[in-house]
Design a protein around this motif. Structure first.
Motif, PDB file in Angstrom:
ATOM      1  N   THR A  96      -5.233   6.354  -3.095  1.00  0.00           N
ATOM      2  CA  THR A  96      -6.562   6.319  -3.370  1.00  0.00           C
ATOM      3  C   THR A  96      -7.298   5.295  -3.336  1.00  0.00           C
ATOM      4  OG1 THR A  96      -6.323   6.567  -5.618  1.00  0.00           O
ATOM      5  CG2 THR A  96      -6.146   8.557  -4.396  1.00  0.00           C
ATOM      6  N   GLY A  97      -6.773   3.848  -2.996  1.00  0.00           N
ATOM      7  CA  GLY A  97      -7.416   2.600  -3.193  1.00  0.00           C
ATOM      8  C   GLY A  97      -7.344   1.939  -4.383  1.00  0.00           C
TER       9      GLY A  97
ATOM     10  N   ARG B 208     -12.505   0.491  -2.509  1.00  0.00           N
ATOM     11  CA  ARG B 208     -13.603   1.201  -1.823  1.00  0.00           C
ATOM     12  C   ARG B 208     -14.908   0.596  -2.327  1.00  0.00           C
ATOM     13  NH1 ARG B 208     -10.849   7.111  -2.375  1.00  0.00           N
ATOM     14  NH2 ARG B 208     -10.212   7.277  -0.255  1.00  0.00           N
TER      15      ARG B 208
ATOM     16  N   LEU C  73      -6.851   7.106   1.229  1.00  0.00           N
ATOM     17  CA  LEU C  73      -7.581   6.276   2.319  1.00  0.00           C
ATOM     18  C   LEU C  73      -7.196   6.858   3.634  1.00  0.00           C
ATOM     19  CD1 LEU C  73      -6.696   2.813   0.945  1.00  0.00           C
ATOM     20  CD2 LEU C  73      -8.664   4.008   0.465  1.00  0.00           C
TER      21      LEU C  73
ATOM     22  N   GLN D  95     -10.496   3.740   6.322  1.00  0.00           N
ATOM     23  CA  GLN D  95     -10.418   3.094   5.124  1.00  0.00           C
ATOM     24  C   GLN D  95      -9.202   2.211   5.136  1.00  0.00           C
ATOM     25  OE1 GLN D  95     -10.828   6.334   2.744  1.00  0.00           O
ATOM     26  NE2 GLN D  95     -12.939   6.193   2.308  1.00  0.00           N
ATOM     27  N   ALA D  96      -8.048   2.921   5.669  1.00  0.00           N
ATOM     28  CA  ALA D  96      -6.879   1.901   5.764  1.00  0.00           C
ATOM     29  C   ALA D  96      -7.196   0.626   6.758  1.00  0.00           C
ATOM     30  CB  ALA D  96      -5.875   2.671   6.449  1.00  0.00           C
TER      31      ALA D  96
ATOM     32  N   TRP E  59       0.928  -1.025  -0.023  1.00  0.00           N
ATOM     33  CA  TRP E  59      -0.054  -0.045  -0.114  1.00  0.00           C
ATOM     34  C   TRP E  59       0.820   1.328   0.026  1.00  0.00           C
ATOM     35  CZ3 TRP E  59      -1.951   2.814   4.716  1.00  0.00           C
ATOM     36  CH2 TRP E  59      -2.598   3.877   4.545  1.00  0.00           C
TER      37      TRP E  59
END
Length: 392
Positions: free
Chosen positions: A276-277, A293, A28, A32-33, A14
């Protein structure tokens, strides 16, 4: 049971953003992380190694809590700052106490002159060694990554000596993806890469080694083991060049057989998640498989057309598609894409001609032993355990 790359990656990286204290807009956030860590844990045990990367992931205030959260779910976390931050004892002690399993530091030269010149970052060498000293004092394992370029080729044995002397847990020779000209520095030839890969194999006599961005190292390791078992001169049989002999003669030796770690392949053991994922098969392969997400990471890795296509040996073109080692190697899909625009093209930095290795029967037997294992139709994840934990 051997690791099944279709079901579970070895490594999930990541890449964090550059914000001070926390994520920037669109990246994130802390919640979210944590959800990303849950998605990594959902692959089953042993979970993939979770690597938190970025120029300075220690800028995130939630980093120790995130590591601790992952440890509770059985997710091992390592830190890989891609810059050269000056990390103090308090920072490293906090992540160690939270459960971090190691730290990855970049070292591109064994002297400050060479390292700082390659990185174009004055003072980077001193900051890196200071951080390494602090980590060692705290009992934190350190992996050393070296970007192999024409500028530091002949200094590679000195880096190996330094890694050996300072007790590095692992040394990784990283081969760049030439998407842009390297400031006028000519890229390595395929023959030079072959010589360096055989040197890396020999460097395993001094320190555990792996490669990044050189998937044909798996082919090299298999060839070397077969030739060693037969008492053959590998340099003569494989027609290695003068660069190999020059580097080999300066390798310190402390073991009788090199311990090696597999290079996680693009799409076949490696996942890159952007700040940003967005999910990519590799940090240098900017093709998009989806976003964590909106879809589970397990689903994106196992079923997306991008990942399943990259894992299919039958999709490979050119020499890679014809090569008897394609299942164990497959070539760098990132480099193929960077050079040709086609992620399925042949590996541009591989010098091997398919079918030229003389011991084909031995190769076939070794590959059959590795891949032709009977498996139950739907084994539980508890039964699908890797032979070894993923590399730091």
């Amino acid at each position: 049971m051997a690791h099944d790359p279709a079901e579970r990656p070895l490594v999930v990286v990541w890449e964090t953003g550059e914000g001070e204290g926390g994520p920037r807009e669109g990246e994130l956030d802390a919640a979210q992380a944590r959800d990303l860590v849950r998605q990594v844990a959902a692959f089953g045990r042993p979970a993939p190694l979770f690597v938190v990367s970025g120029a300075d992931p220690f800028r995130r205030d939630d980093l120790p809590a995130l590591i601790d959260y992952g440890a509770g779910l059985g997710v091992r976390t390592a830190l890989s700052p891609t810059g050269a931050p000056a990390l103090g004892g308090d920072q490293l002690r906090a992540v160690r106490d939270a459960g971090a399993v190691g730290l990855v530091l970049g070292l591109d030269g064994a002297t400050p002159e060479l390292h700082d010149a390659v990185r174009d970052l004055p003072g980077a060498y001193r900051r890196t060694l200071d951080t390494w000293d602090t980590a060692r004092a705290l009992g934190v394992k350190v992996r050393i990554d070296t970007a192999v370029t024409r500028r530091n080729l002949r200094g590679l044995p000195d880096i190996v000596r330094l890694a050996h002397r300072r007790g590095a847990a692992l040394w990784s020779a990283c081969f760049p993806v030439p998407t842009l000209p390297e400031r006028g520095v000519r890229a390595l030839t395929a023959g030079e890469v072959e010589d360096v890969l055989h040197f890396v194999y020999d460097a395993g006599l001094a320190v555990p080694v792996k490669t990044t961005g050189a998937h044909h190292f798996r082919r090299v390791a298999l060839q070397r083991r077969i030739l060693a078992d037969r008492g053959e001169d590998h340099a003569a049989i494989l027609r290695l060049g003068p660069l190999y002999r020059e580097l080999r003669d300066r390798v310190p030796r402390a073991r009788t057989r090199p311990p090696l770690d597999a290079d996680a392949d693009t799409g076949r053991g490696f996942v890159h998640v952007s700040p940003t994922g967005t999910v990519h098969p590799g940090g240098c392969l900017p093709l998009d498989a989806g976003n964590v997400r909106r879809a589970p990471l397990t689903s994106l890795y196992r079923t997306s057309p991008l990942f399943t296509g990259l894992r299919a040996a039958g999709m490979l073109g050119g020499r890679c598609g014809a090569c008897e080692f394609r299942r164990v190697c497959g070539g760098s899909r990132s480099r193929a894409y960077g050079v040709t625009g086609d992620p399925y093209a042949e590996e541009p930095w591989c010098a091997y001609q398919p079918g030229s290795f003389p011991y084909r029967r031995e190769v076939a037997r070794a590959l059959a032993a590795r891949y032709a294992r009977p498996r139950p139709a739907k084994p539980p994840f508890a039964a699908r355990r890797a032979a070894e934990e993923p590399p730091l």
